[in-house]
Design a protein around this motif. Structure first.
Motif, PDB file in Angstrom:
ATOM      1  N   LEU A  98     -61.392 -28.506  50.299  1.00  0.00           N
ATOM      2  CA  LEU A  98     -61.501 -29.598  51.270  1.00  0.00           C
ATOM      3  C   LEU A  98     -60.374 -29.571  52.294  1.00  0.00           C
ATOM      4  O   LEU A  98     -60.581 -29.877  53.461  1.00  0.00           O
ATOM      5  N   VAL A  99     -59.193 -29.209  51.866  1.00  0.00           N
ATOM      6  CA  VAL A  99     -58.028 -29.207  52.758  1.00  0.00           C
ATOM      7  C   VAL A  99     -58.027 -27.985  53.678  1.00  0.00           C
ATOM      8  O   VAL A  99     -57.710 -28.103  54.865  1.00  0.00           O
ATOM      9  N   LEU A 100     -58.397 -26.828  53.164  1.00  0.00           N
ATOM     10  CA  LEU A 100     -58.234 -25.591  53.928  1.00  0.00           C
ATOM     11  C   LEU A 100     -59.478 -25.130  54.684  1.00  0.00           C
ATOM     12  O   LEU A 100     -59.362 -24.431  55.689  1.00  0.00           O
ATOM     13  N   SER A 101     -60.659 -25.488  54.209  1.00  0.00           N
ATOM     14  CA  SER A 101     -61.878 -24.997  54.834  1.00  0.00           C
ATOM     15  C   SER A 101     -62.112 -25.665  56.186  1.00  0.00           C
ATOM     16  O   SER A 101     -61.866 -26.854  56.359  1.00  0.00           O
ATOM     17  N   LYS A 102     -62.617 -24.888  57.110  1.00  0.00           N
ATOM     18  CA  LYS A 102     -62.883 -25.395  58.461  1.00  0.00           C
ATOM     19  C   LYS A 102     -64.296 -25.955  58.594  1.00  0.00           C
ATOM     20  O   LYS A 102     -64.602 -26.624  59.554  1.00  0.00           O
ATOM     21  N   ARG A 103     -65.183 -25.678  57.625  1.00  0.00           N
ATOM     22  CA  ARG A 103     -66.586 -26.074  57.766  1.00  0.00           C
ATOM     23  C   ARG A 103     -67.038 -27.007  56.651  1.00  0.00           C
ATOM     24  O   ARG A 103     -68.113 -26.842  56.107  1.00  0.00           O
ATOM     25  N   VAL A 104     -66.263 -27.991  56.329  1.00  0.00           N
ATOM     26  CA  VAL A 104     -66.639 -28.959  55.304  1.00  0.00           C
ATOM     27  C   VAL A 104     -67.477 -30.047  55.963  1.00  0.00           C
ATOM     28  O   VAL A 104     -67.102 -30.596  56.993  1.00  0.00           O
ATOM     29  N   ARG A 105     -68.591 -30.346  55.341  1.00  0.00           N
ATOM     30  CA  ARG A 105     -69.473 -31.393  55.863  1.00  0.00           C
ATOM     31  C   ARG A 105     -69.055 -32.746  55.294  1.00  0.00           C
ATOM     32  O   ARG A 105     -68.457 -32.835  54.223  1.00  0.00           O
ATOM     33  N   VAL A 106     -69.401 -33.809  55.981  1.00  0.00           N
ATOM     34  CA  VAL A 106     -69.009 -35.162  55.589  1.00  0.00           C
ATOM     35  C   VAL A 106     -69.469 -35.469  54.164  1.00  0.00           C
ATOM     36  O   VAL A 106     -68.711 -35.995  53.347  1.00  0.00           O
ATOM     37  N   TYR A 107     -70.707 -35.145  53.836  1.00  0.00           N
ATOM     38  CA  TYR A 107     -71.220 -35.473  52.507  1.00  0.00           C
ATOM     39  C   TYR A 107     -70.436 -34.758  51.410  1.00  0.00           C
ATOM     40  O   TYR A 107     -70.345 -35.262  50.286  1.00  0.00           O
ATOM     41  N   GLU A 108     -69.846 -33.598  51.721  1.00  0.00           N
ATOM     42  CA  GLU A 108     -69.055 -32.890  50.715  1.00  0.00           C
ATOM     43  C   GLU A 108     -67.799 -33.676  50.348  1.00  0.00           C
ATOM     44  O   GLU A 108     -67.433 -33.761  49.171  1.00  0.00           O
ATOM     45  N   TYR A 109     -67.131 -34.244  51.345  1.00  0.00           N
ATOM     46  CA  TYR A 109     -65.958 -35.071  51.047  1.00  0.00           C
ATOM     47  C   TYR A 109     -66.343 -36.221  50.123  1.00  0.00           C
ATOM     48  O   TYR A 109     -65.640 -36.534  49.166  1.00  0.00           O
TER      49      TYR A 109
END
Length: 172
Positions: A98-109
């Motif tokens: 979550l901290v390092l990835s550039k392509r995290v989607r809102v639902y993933e958080y």
């Protein structure tokens, strides 16, 4: 490159960073809330219902105080430390993603917040009580005899939407 495009790029970068910080905050709030609610449930069951006894809530729902010294579905009894260590590694990897990835989607958080909070609660149960306190006992379902806890419920609340969204919605 013009000054205008450079300042626009800087503005967009700052906006993305602010948005990621907001999503990480929501991840933290959800994780902490799930952890707190699950730990409250463990504490209340441990202090109010003797081990091995049940309290009828409704005709199908009982609170039955049991201890799980193993892992999911009671596997590997007496080896709970393996599941605790694996959970800590998995949650650490999740946070790094979550901290390092550039392509995290809102639902993933959001979904990972439920998963992390529930997972950490089960780890904390093992540290505080020496085992996971399970108590949600749903009766009357054919072939179902499992007793689980709120932490397990939170993990499922996060896991199933992730699975379905990942399999059927996002395919890029």
């Amino acid at each position: 490159m013009s000054r205008h495009s450079s300042s626009l790029r800087s503005l967009l970068t700052a906006e993305v960073a602010t948005q990621r910080a907001r999503y990480l905050t929501w991840f933290g709030i959800i994780s902490a809330s799930c952890l707190a609610l699950s730990q409250l449930g463990s504490y209340l069951i441990n202090t109010r219902i003797p081990l091995g006894t049940s309290v009828e809530i409704s005709s199908i729902l009982y609170f039955t105080h049991i201890r799980n010294l193993g892992g999911v579905f009671g596997l590997a009894q007496g080896q709970g430390w393996i599941f605790a260590a694996f959970s800590v590694l998995l949650i650490s990897a999740l946070v790094l993603y979550l901290v390092l990835s550039k392509r995290v989607r809102v639902y993933e958080y959001l979904c990972f917040g439920f998963i992390a909070g529930g997972g950490l609660s089960n780890v904390l149960d093992r540290l505080v009580y020496g085992s996971v306190i399970d108590f949600i006992d749903v009766r009357g379902i054919p072939f179902w005899h499992y007793i689980f806890n709120t932490a397990d419920t939170f993990v499922h609340i996060g896991l199933w939407p992730m699975l379905f969204i990942g399999l059927f919605w996002h395919r890029d």
